[in-house]
Enzyme design. Structure first.
Site, PDB file in Angstrom:
ATOM      1  CE  LYS A  14      -2.138  -0.862   3.928  1.00 53.01           C
ATOM      2  NZ  LYS A  14      -1.438  -2.076   4.357  1.00 53.01           N
ATOM      3  NE  ARG A  89      -4.004  -1.049  10.283  1.00 55.71           N
ATOM      4  CZ  ARG A  89      -2.919  -0.489   9.759  1.00 55.71           C
ATOM      5  NH1 ARG A  89      -2.975   0.699   9.247  1.00 55.71           N
ATOM      6  NH2 ARG A  89      -1.786  -1.149   9.756  1.00 55.71           N
ATOM      7  NE  ARG A 128       7.339  -2.403   5.618  1.00 56.54           N
ATOM      8  CZ  ARG A 128       6.027  -2.228   5.455  1.00 56.54           C
ATOM      9  NH1 ARG A 128       5.511  -2.146   4.259  1.00 56.54           N
ATOM     10  NH2 ARG A 128       5.248  -2.189   6.500  1.00 56.54           N
ATOM     11  NE  ARG A 161       6.663   0.027  10.498  1.00 52.39           N
ATOM     12  CZ  ARG A 161       5.481   0.007   9.894  1.00 52.39           C
ATOM     13  NH1 ARG A 161       5.345   0.505   8.688  1.00 52.39           N
ATOM     14  NH2 ARG A 161       4.439  -0.519  10.498  1.00 52.39           N
ATOM     15  NE  ARG A 172       2.340  -4.161  11.518  1.00 50.70           N
ATOM     16  CZ  ARG A 172       3.312  -3.874  10.645  1.00 50.70           C
ATOM     17  NH1 ARG A 172       4.523  -4.324  10.859  1.00 50.70           N
ATOM     18  NH2 ARG A 172       3.061  -3.150   9.587  1.00 50.70           N
TER      19      ARG A 172
HETATM   20  P1  AMP Z   1       1.059   0.794   9.347  1.00 49.11           P
HETATM   21  O1  AMP Z   1       2.302   1.569   9.081  1.00 49.11           O
HETATM   22  O2  AMP Z   1      -0.100   1.239   8.508  1.00 49.11           O
HETATM   23  O3  AMP Z   1       1.264  -0.694   9.296  1.00 49.11           O
HETATM   24  O4  AMP Z   1       0.642   1.144  10.867  1.00 49.11           O
HETATM   25  C1  AMP Z   1       1.495   0.873  11.943  1.00 49.11           C
HETATM   26  C2  AMP Z   1       0.691   0.762  13.233  1.00 49.11           C
HETATM   27  O5  AMP Z   1       0.028   2.005  13.478  1.00 49.11           O
HETATM   28  C3  AMP Z   1      -0.402  -0.284  13.218  1.00 49.11           C
HETATM   29  O6  AMP Z   1       0.065  -1.583  13.552  1.00 49.11           O
HETATM   30  C4  AMP Z   1      -1.359   0.269  14.267  1.00 49.11           C
HETATM   31  O7  AMP Z   1      -0.861   0.051  15.581  1.00 49.11           O
HETATM   32  C5  AMP Z   1      -1.271   1.763  14.004  1.00 49.11           C
HETATM   33  N1  AMP Z   1      -2.272   2.217  13.018  1.00 49.11           N
HETATM   34  C6  AMP Z   1      -2.029   2.724  11.767  1.00 49.11           C
HETATM   35  N2  AMP Z   1      -3.176   3.066  11.163  1.00 49.11           N
HETATM   36  C7  AMP Z   1      -4.171   2.770  12.016  1.00 49.11           C
HETATM   37  C8  AMP Z   1      -5.587   2.884  11.960  1.00 49.11           C
HETATM   38  N3  AMP Z   1      -6.219   3.357  10.865  1.00 49.11           N
HETATM   39  N4  AMP Z   1      -6.292   2.474  13.039  1.00 49.11           N
HETATM   40  C9  AMP Z   1      -5.686   2.001  14.147  1.00 49.11           C
HETATM   41  N5  AMP Z   1      -4.356   1.849  14.269  1.00 49.11           N
HETATM   42  C10 AMP Z   1      -3.591   2.251  13.217  1.00 49.11           C
END
Ligand code: AMP
Length: 220
Positions: A14, A89, A128, A161, A172
């Site tokens: 994404k 999400r 990554r 990360r 996740r």
């Molecule tokens: P990502 O980089 O999109 O994988 O997001 C990293 C982390 O941020 C996720 O594992 C969640 O803990 C938090 N996070 C990101 N976007 C959301 C969202 N829309 N709702 C809730 N938690 C989020």
């Protein structure tokens, strides 16, 4: 103005695709994860509240996310159109997004689901590397930087990360299956969902997206 959502599990591409859409189509890439990581880095109140959830790979509560996203989507640059990455999400977040867009007389144009099998996701996430300075994303096997460990775009040292350790990654993926995958049905019912095979390579996925966006823009 084109407004799309990129949907898919962590590691499905994404972020890479949304940043390609920004460079080639001028859509603003809005990543909820990047926004949250910036808050954590700056030590804001929101960042301090969100961090424990992020470290475990759990979702941050909706009430913390919704205002942050509304503010970002309301910024002047986002008025030219955006690609949302990582938001919504949950079905509740999707409903909040719809209500917000409706209130200002707008709607989503398309939701693109990037489909990638789980073993491939695990492989991708563990390889990554991200740039802590400009958020560019690399993959040690398939999309390495020109100089190992250094960001091509800004020269900063790349990092892995914290939430990409194996146990957190597994959580996740579980959280995705339980809380985010139901969104597929939600958007399918609305006739907005388009599926793209996320394993065909970055450029081929981008070409599929371009085709889709071309169609969406003609309909407008
Ligand atoms: P990502 O980089 O999109 O994988 O997001 C990293 C982390 O941020 C996720 O594992 C969640 O803990 C938090 N996070 C990101 N976007 C959301 C969202 N829309 N709702 C809730 N938690 C989020």
């Amino acid at each position: 103005m084109t407004q799309i959502v990129l949907l898919g599990p962590p590691g499905s591409g994404k972020g890479t695709q949304a940043s390609g859409l920004e460079q080639r189509w001028g859509l603003v890439h809005i990543s909820s994860g990047d926004l949250l990581r910036a808050h954590v880095k700056e030590g804001t109140h929101l960042g301090r509240r969100a961090k424990p959830y992020m470290d475990r790979g759990d979702l941050v509560p909706d009430e913390l996310i919704l205002d942050m996203m509304a503010e970002r989507m309301g910024a002047p640059d986002a008025q030219r159109g955006f690609a949302l990455d990582g938001f919504p999400r949950t079905v509740a977040q999707a409903e909040a997004l719809e209500a917000r867009l409706e209130a200002i007389g707008q709607k989503l144009d398309a939701v693109v689901y990037l489909h990638v099998p789980e073993e491939e996701l695990l492989r991708r996430l563990s390889g990554r590397r991200i740039c802590p300075s400009c958020n560019a994303i690399y993959q040690v096997d398939t999309m390495p930087p020109k100089v190992a460990g250094i960001c091509d775009q800004c020269g900063a040292a790349l990092i892995q990360r914290q939430d990409e350790q194996v146990e957190v990654v597994r959580n996740r993926l579980r959280v995705y299956a339980e809380q985010t995958a139901p969104l597929l049905e939600h958007y399918r019912r609305q006739g907005l969902l388009h599926e793209i095979d996320g394993t065909i390579g970055v450029e081929n996925v981008m070409a599929e997206l371009a085709r889709l966006l071309g169609g969406v823009r003609q309909q407008r």
